[in-house]
Write a protein that holds these residues in place. Sequence first.
Motif, PDB file in Angstrom:
ATOM      1  N   SER A 167      11.732   3.835  -7.280  1.00 40.52           N
ATOM      2  CA  SER A 167      12.969   3.061  -7.403  1.00 40.52           C
ATOM      3  C   SER A 167      14.207   3.948  -7.421  1.00 40.52           C
ATOM      4  CB  SER A 167      12.928   2.183  -8.651  1.00 40.52           C
ATOM      5  OG  SER A 167      12.815   2.963  -9.819  1.00 40.52           O
ATOM      6  N   ALA A 168      14.104   5.156  -7.983  1.00 45.31           N
ATOM      7  CA  ALA A 168      15.273   6.023  -8.060  1.00 45.31           C
ATOM      8  C   ALA A 168      15.802   6.379  -6.670  1.00 45.31           C
ATOM      9  CB  ALA A 168      14.931   7.298  -8.822  1.00 45.31           C
ATOM     10  N   GLU A 169      14.901   6.566  -5.722  1.00 45.21           N
ATOM     11  CA  GLU A 169      15.325   6.906  -4.366  1.00 45.21           C
ATOM     12  C   GLU A 169      16.070   5.737  -3.727  1.00 45.21           C
ATOM     13  OE1 GLU A 169      13.397   8.499  -0.127  1.00 45.21           O
ATOM     14  OE2 GLU A 169      12.079   7.724  -1.708  1.00 45.21           O
ATOM     15  N   VAL A 170      15.581   4.523  -3.960  1.00 48.12           N
ATOM     16  CA  VAL A 170      16.235   3.337  -3.402  1.00 48.12           C
ATOM     17  C   VAL A 170      17.589   3.127  -4.076  1.00 48.12           C
ATOM     18  CG1 VAL A 170      15.956   0.898  -2.842  1.00 48.12           C
ATOM     19  CG2 VAL A 170      13.938   2.375  -3.042  1.00 48.12           C
ATOM     20  N   GLU A 171      17.638   3.344  -5.381  1.00 48.34           N
ATOM     21  CA  GLU A 171      18.894   3.186  -6.121  1.00 48.34           C
ATOM     22  C   GLU A 171      19.949   4.175  -5.635  1.00 48.34           C
ATOM     23  OE1 GLU A 171      16.581   1.560 -10.093  1.00 48.34           O
ATOM     24  OE2 GLU A 171      17.277   3.641  -9.987  1.00 48.34           O
ATOM     25  N   ASN A 172      19.543   5.385  -5.332  1.00 48.59           N
ATOM     26  CA  ASN A 172      20.496   6.369  -4.809  1.00 48.59           C
ATOM     27  C   ASN A 172      21.080   5.914  -3.475  1.00 48.59           C
ATOM     28  OD1 ASN A 172      20.322   8.207  -6.913  1.00 48.59           O
ATOM     29  ND2 ASN A 172      18.607   9.309  -6.005  1.00 48.59           N
ATOM     30  N   ALA A 173      20.244   5.311  -2.640  1.00 49.62           N
ATOM     31  CA  ALA A 173      20.736   4.812  -1.348  1.00 49.62           C
ATOM     32  C   ALA A 173      21.678   3.630  -1.548  1.00 49.62           C
ATOM     33  CB  ALA A 173      19.558   4.416  -0.462  1.00 49.62           C
ATOM     34  N   LEU A 174      21.290   2.695  -2.401  1.00 53.20           N
ATOM     35  CA  LEU A 174      22.129   1.528  -2.671  1.00 53.20           C
ATOM     36  C   LEU A 174      23.492   1.925  -3.231  1.00 53.20           C
ATOM     37  CD1 LEU A 174      19.836  -1.160  -4.337  1.00 53.20           C
ATOM     38  CD2 LEU A 174      21.328  -1.529  -2.372  1.00 53.20           C
ATOM     39  N   ALA A 175      23.492   2.917  -4.109  1.00 53.81           N
ATOM     40  CA  ALA A 175      24.724   3.297  -4.801  1.00 53.81           C
ATOM     41  C   ALA A 175      25.777   3.862  -3.873  1.00 53.81           C
ATOM     42  CB  ALA A 175      24.416   4.310  -5.897  1.00 53.81           C
ATOM     43  N   THR A 176      25.380   4.270  -2.680  1.00 53.34           N
ATOM     44  CA  THR A 176      26.379   4.796  -1.734  1.00 53.34           C
ATOM     45  C   THR A 176      27.143   3.690  -1.012  1.00 53.34           C
ATOM     46  OG1 THR A 176      24.776   4.937   0.098  1.00 53.34           O
ATOM     47  CG2 THR A 176      24.974   6.861  -1.354  1.00 53.34           C
ATOM     48  N   HIS A 177      26.706   2.438  -1.164  1.00 49.58           N
ATOM     49  CA  HIS A 177      27.446   1.336  -0.544  1.00 49.58           C
ATOM     50  C   HIS A 177      28.744   1.126  -1.318  1.00 49.58           C
ATOM     51  CE1 HIS A 177      28.567  -2.649   0.867  1.00 49.58           C
ATOM     52  NE2 HIS A 177      27.680  -2.521   1.853  1.00 49.58           N
ATOM     53  N   PRO A 178      29.871   1.037  -0.653  1.00 47.52           N
ATOM     54  CA  PRO A 178      31.160   0.954  -1.357  1.00 47.52           C
ATOM     55  C   PRO A 178      31.329  -0.272  -2.238  1.00 47.52           C
ATOM     56  CG  PRO A 178      31.426   0.547   1.003  1.00 47.52           C
ATOM     57  CD  PRO A 178      30.044   1.067   0.816  1.00 47.52           C
ATOM     58  N   ALA A 179      30.542  -1.317  -2.017  1.00 52.51           N
ATOM     59  CA  ALA A 179      30.683  -2.532  -2.824  1.00 52.51           C
ATOM     60  C   ALA A 179      29.816  -2.508  -4.076  1.00 52.51           C
ATOM     61  CB  ALA A 179      30.334  -3.765  -1.987  1.00 52.51           C
ATOM     62  N   CYS A 233      20.616   0.462   3.366  1.00 52.43           N
ATOM     63  CA  CYS A 233      19.548   1.332   2.861  1.00 52.43           C
ATOM     64  C   CYS A 233      18.643   1.820   3.988  1.00 52.43           C
ATOM     65  CB  CYS A 233      18.720   0.601   1.806  1.00 52.43           C
ATOM     66  SG  CYS A 233      19.599   0.346   0.247  1.00 52.43           S
ATOM     67  N   LYS A 234      18.363   0.955   4.953  1.00 51.83           N
ATOM     68  CA  LYS A 234      17.471   1.350   6.051  1.00 51.83           C
ATOM     69  C   LYS A 234      18.066   2.476   6.887  1.00 51.83           C
ATOM     70  CE  LYS A 234      15.141  -1.752   8.353  1.00 51.83           C
ATOM     71  NZ  LYS A 234      14.804  -2.966   9.124  1.00 51.83           N
ATOM     72  N   ALA A 235      19.388   2.624   6.828  1.00 55.28           N
ATOM     73  CA  ALA A 235      20.020   3.732   7.549  1.00 55.28           C
ATOM     74  C   ALA A 235      19.840   5.056   6.809  1.00 55.28           C
ATOM     75  CB  ALA A 235      21.508   3.440   7.737  1.00 55.28           C
ATOM     76  N   LEU A 236      19.416   4.977   5.544  1.00 54.12           N
ATOM     77  CA  LEU A 236      19.310   6.184   4.718  1.00 54.12           C
ATOM     78  C   LEU A 236      17.882   6.526   4.317  1.00 54.12           C
ATOM     79  CD1 LEU A 236      22.320   5.413   2.345  1.00 54.12           C
ATOM     80  CD2 LEU A 236      22.304   7.005   4.273  1.00 54.12           C
ATOM     81  N   ILE A 237      17.029   5.507   4.178  1.00 52.70           N
ATOM     82  CA  ILE A 237      15.646   5.720   3.759  1.00 52.70           C
ATOM     83  C   ILE A 237      14.720   4.885   4.634  1.00 52.70           C
ATOM     84  CG2 ILE A 237      16.177   6.318   1.361  1.00 52.70           C
ATOM     85  CD1 ILE A 237      15.687   3.452   0.560  1.00 52.70           C
ATOM     86  N   ALA A 238      13.414   5.124   4.519  1.00 52.70           N
ATOM     87  CA  ALA A 238      12.441   4.395   5.339  1.00 52.70           C
ATOM     88  C   ALA A 238      12.557   2.895   5.128  1.00 52.70           C
ATOM     89  CB  ALA A 238      11.033   4.860   4.982  1.00 52.70           C
ATOM     90  N   GLY A 239      12.283   2.142   6.170  1.00 53.03           N
ATOM     91  CA  GLY A 239      12.441   0.700   6.112  1.00 53.03           C
ATOM     92  C   GLY A 239      11.627   0.025   5.032  1.00 53.03           C
ATOM     93  N   TYR A 240      10.392   0.530   4.789  1.00 53.66           N
ATOM     94  CA  TYR A 240       9.555  -0.121   3.778  1.00 53.66           C
ATOM     95  C   TYR A 240      10.099   0.081   2.362  1.00 53.66           C
ATOM     96  CZ  TYR A 240       7.410   4.438   2.623  1.00 53.66           C
ATOM     97  OH  TYR A 240       7.179   5.729   2.230  1.00 53.66           O
ATOM     98  N   LYS A 241      11.005   1.052   2.198  1.00 53.51           N
ATOM     99  CA  LYS A 241      11.597   1.309   0.886  1.00 53.51           C
ATOM    100  C   LYS A 241      12.833   0.447   0.636  1.00 53.51           C
ATOM    101  CE  LYS A 241      10.226   6.201   0.985  1.00 53.51           C
ATOM    102  NZ  LYS A 241      10.719   7.601   0.951  1.00 53.51           N
ATOM    103  N   GLY A 264       0.791  -1.231   0.000  1.00 52.93           N
ATOM    104  CA  GLY A 264       0.000   0.000   0.000  1.00 52.93           C
ATOM    105  C   GLY A 264       0.819   1.274   0.000  1.00 52.93           C
ATOM    106  N   GLU A 265       2.147   1.159   0.055  1.00 55.93           N
ATOM    107  CA  GLU A 265       3.024   2.332   0.050  1.00 55.93           C
ATOM    108  C   GLU A 265       3.668   2.495  -1.327  1.00 55.93           C
ATOM    109  OE1 GLU A 265       3.380   4.456   2.395  1.00 55.93           O
ATOM    110  OE2 GLU A 265       2.859   3.497   4.287  1.00 55.93           O
ATOM    111  N   ASN A 266       3.761   3.744  -1.767  1.00 51.52           N
ATOM    112  CA  ASN A 266       4.446   4.027  -3.025  1.00 51.52           C
ATOM    113  C   ASN A 266       5.952   4.108  -2.794  1.00 51.52           C
ATOM    114  OD1 ASN A 266       1.959   4.190  -4.241  1.00 51.52           O
ATOM    115  ND2 ASN A 266       1.917   6.420  -4.302  1.00 51.52           N
ATOM    116  N   VAL A 267       6.703   3.350  -3.570  1.00 50.68           N
ATOM    117  CA  VAL A 267       8.160   3.359  -3.471  1.00 50.68           C
ATOM    118  C   VAL A 267       8.712   3.746  -4.843  1.00 50.68           C
ATOM    119  CG1 VAL A 267      10.244   2.021  -2.992  1.00 50.68           C
ATOM    120  CG2 VAL A 267       8.147   1.559  -1.710  1.00 50.68           C
TER     121      VAL A 267
END
Length: 515
Positions: A419-431, A470-478, A414-417
């Motif tokens: 993908s670009a916001e999640v991708e931005n968070a993922l991309a900050t991981h050094p691996a 990602c949960k440290a950067l964006i909401a858990g459901y995202k 029921g929540e809108n997510v």
Amino acid sequence: MNITQHLQRNARHSPDCESTICGDRVRNWAETRERVARLAGALRSLGIGSGDRVAILSLNSDRYVEYLFAVPWADAVITPVNIRWSPAEIAYSLVDSGTGTLFVDDAFAPMVPALREQVPGLRTVVHCGDGPTPEGALDYERLIVEHGPVEDARRAGDQLAGIFYTGGTTGHPKGVMLSHANLVISAMAAAAAGEFLTPGGRTLHAAPMFHLADLFTVLIRNILGGTHVTVPFFEPAAVAQTVEKHQVTDVLLVPTMIQMLLDAPGAAEADLSSLQRLIYGASPISDSLLSRAQAALPGVRFTQAYGMTELAPLATYLCAEDHADPVLRRSAGRAGPNVEVRVVDAEDQEVAPGVVGEVVVRGGNVMLGYWNRPAETSDALRGGWMHTGDGGYLNDRGFVFLVDRLKDMIVSGGENVYSAEVENALATHPAVAQCAVIGVPDPELGERVHAVVVLVPGATATQEELRAHCKALIAGYKAPRTSEFVDAMPLSGAGKILKRELRAKHWPEAGRAIG
């Protein structure tokens, strides 16, 4: 307005200035004008008339530049073909557009027999490569030598300049009809903005020339004078060496190309100090990649361009100075000088700043319509605005912040997510070297946020580790609930990640198709 007028101007004002550099082949503007006029004469002698479609299937070259102007010079219409397509997809575009003449280079000449079988209307093939001319094809250079120059037809204004096929994310690709005015208005707006190319500089065409984004830079370069430098295709070390050898000042790259350039050992050894401007766009760029690129190229002005084929292609841009603001650098900038941009709801009513809706654009750059698709044209251009299909919002200063393609939005529990916001968070991981986020079927949530990841060579990461990051950067459901690791992403000819291919293995069994 017509796309040949600045070629004419450069030949008059600076005839001896280098116009094209392709390997060791160098020509000036006077020579290029003469060759274009002679090639147009050859096309007319072949029976090509007003509005006829002439296609090209080729890697980048100086001859590609000549084709782009010789065809309208002969009063015909350009139809660049996506070099990443299969023979069946290429044949579809040629049949759909009613193309009777095709230019091919050495790389694609072997496709011609199959294309002749699948495209009954294909009457003439012109070989524009450097190798032997295939049987049944006409030799490009011989056509130029054997035919005299003709006067420019000056096809202009609202007359059709080109048909540019979209990537075909759902069903068959659509032919976008752009007029001469569409293309010139967009290019002149970019030139007037002063944020794209260096006046009198040298532009490297490393992105595929079939793509409208590269034609955009061809036209801007013609307006500003200077030189076109071509490489057959993007290869990081070769691009870097070409920049150094020919003192290239400007280049257009998509984010995947920027990353490859930074990662290539041969590129790191090259002297890139001549570069002054880098235009990027076509897909989102992560903040970490952008910061890395700026650090590696400290003397370069970065400009982000946002648009689409239907907009010829510019809608907004983010200038170099605005990249210094950590908030604004996540935006797509503000409307170009030639357009109006607003955000609307499902009823096409403008929404308040900060509210997510669909980005719509109005201006002289907006397409004539889709070739032979009146219903889809009417829907896309309803109310006089081009409906981009992109979700985003405006801030109170007119900066556009994109959140996702509307069709790519994931509805999870029921929540809108987005993908670009999640991708931005993922991309900050050094691996994480590359990533894409999609929705996949989930019996409880409807759709589950799923990450597809390419790891940095030698690095490791787990699904749980990426979710926690990602949960440290964006909401858990995202945050991605599941992840998969792949060696490489499927890419379009323009360097965009093909999410439809990533989704394909997840959705068929669920009985649902997503574009």
